[in-house]
Design a protein around this motif. Sequence first.
Motif, mmCIF file in Angstrom:
data_model
loop_
_atom_site.group_PDB
_atom_site.id
_atom_site.type_symbol
_atom_site.label_atom_id
_atom_site.label_comp_id
_atom_site.label_asym_id
_atom_site.label_seq_id
_atom_site.Cartn_x
_atom_site.Cartn_y
_atom_site.Cartn_z
ATOM 1 N N SER A 1 0.846 -1.194 0.000
ATOM 2 C CA SER A 1 0.000 0.000 0.000
ATOM 3 C C SER A 1 0.880 1.243 0.000
ATOM 4 C CB SER A 1 -0.916 -0.003 1.225
ATOM 5 O OG SER A 1 -1.638 1.198 1.311
ATOM 6 N N ILE B 1 -7.843 1.075 6.086
ATOM 7 C CA ILE B 1 -8.651 1.828 5.135
ATOM 8 C C ILE B 1 -7.797 2.338 3.974
ATOM 9 C CG2 ILE B 1 -8.412 4.090 6.245
ATOM 10 C CD1 ILE B 1 -11.652 2.582 4.760
ATOM 11 N N GLN B 2 -6.539 2.667 4.254
ATOM 12 C CA GLN B 2 -5.635 3.110 3.191
ATOM 13 C C GLN B 2 -5.314 1.968 2.236
ATOM 14 O OE1 GLN B 2 -2.552 4.664 5.879
ATOM 15 N NE2 GLN B 2 -2.897 6.711 5.028
ATOM 16 N N GLN C 1 -8.445 1.498 0.047
ATOM 17 C CA GLN C 1 -8.585 2.639 -0.863
ATOM 18 C C GLN C 1 -7.527 2.602 -1.965
ATOM 19 O OE1 GLN C 1 -8.365 5.830 2.012
ATOM 20 N NE2 GLN C 1 -10.587 5.968 2.238
ATOM 21 N N TYR C 2 -6.303 2.239 -1.602
ATOM 22 C CA TYR C 2 -5.246 2.167 -2.611
ATOM 23 C C TYR C 2 -5.491 1.021 -3.583
ATOM 24 C CZ TYR C 2 -0.598 1.909 -4.719
ATOM 25 O OH TYR C 2 0.449 1.870 -5.619
ATOM 26 N N ARG D 1 -8.341 -0.084 -4.513
ATOM 27 C CA ARG D 1 -9.376 0.394 -5.435
ATOM 28 C C ARG D 1 -8.783 1.367 -6.458
ATOM 29 N NH1 ARG D 1 -15.081 3.532 -3.977
ATOM 30 N NH2 ARG D 1 -15.830 3.653 -6.147
ATOM 31 N N ALA D 2 -7.982 2.311 -5.985
ATOM 32 C CA ALA D 2 -7.395 3.302 -6.885
ATOM 33 C C ALA D 2 -6.470 2.653 -7.908
ATOM 34 C CB ALA D 2 -6.631 4.354 -6.077
ATOM 35 N N SER E 1 -9.160 2.026 11.842
ATOM 36 C CA SER E 1 -9.959 1.961 10.611
ATOM 37 C C SER E 1 -10.243 0.525 10.157
ATOM 38 C CB SER E 1 -9.243 2.713 9.487
ATOM 39 O OG SER E 1 -8.019 2.066 9.139
ATOM 40 N N ALA F 1 -12.509 -0.535 6.945
ATOM 41 C CA ALA F 1 -11.866 -1.157 5.786
ATOM 42 C C ALA F 1 -12.618 -2.413 5.363
ATOM 43 C CB ALA F 1 -10.415 -1.488 6.111
ATOM 44 N N LEU G 1 -15.791 -1.229 3.634
ATOM 45 C CA LEU G 1 -15.540 -0.657 2.307
ATOM 46 C C LEU G 1 -15.252 -1.762 1.297
ATOM 47 C CD1 LEU G 1 -15.157 1.689 0.385
ATOM 48 C CD2 LEU G 1 -12.808 1.927 1.213
#
Length: 224
Positions: free
Chosen positions: A61, A68-69, A72-73, A75-76, A106, A110, A113
């Motif tokens: 990551s 959560i990071q 999110q990463y 997904r990005a 988080s 996570a 999400l």
Amino acid sequence: MARDNSPKERQKKQLERKQGRRASYDRILIVSEGSKTEPNYFREIRAAYRLHTANVEVRPSKPGSAPIQVVQYARALFEDGDRHKNIQRRAFEKVYAVFDRDDHDSYHDALDLAASLDGKLKNDAKQLIRFQAIASVPSFELWLLLHYEDIQTPLHRNEVMRRLKLHIPGYDKGVDNAFAITREHLVVAAQRAKGLADRFSAHTAPEPFTAIVELVKLLTTLRG
């Protein structure tokens, strides 16, 4: 006419070669919380089973190690790709975010999400993809410890590390041969992890749990 040897053209040719090496099985993106331990472990499996690097991409990551990071990463990276790493947009059928419970604030966000993204994103073939959180409670090292001990009760991550070092002297974060060292006990570790999954889940912390076994089973059974 002179050949175009610009960085953009070289990158295009590298991508074409990578696409040409793809195997017939699903393209998999693995994004991990750890910057070394987990990526090294999964890359070891990829090498041991001779999986195509064009099909199995393993990345730490980039923004940070908070769960959560990581999600999110992942997904990005799936949606936007990364031209510097020759990762194309939406070029996967399965995306896995690997992180630990530890004491992360988080953690549950996570999990939620990742669950909300599962079956909602489409890849470059217009297919809905699998998006899954691969969580461990308390840490990735529980998975390694299960190769040697049948853990049934909650353990702090420090206790997991202490016990693991009794079985693997000198073990520390960032090792690059964890799979090779533990491989002979893989079957029993998978059985123990399944036993925990039958009783607990990623949501029942602090009870011991690891979904690493799911990803390991997938990678060790892929076929070209």
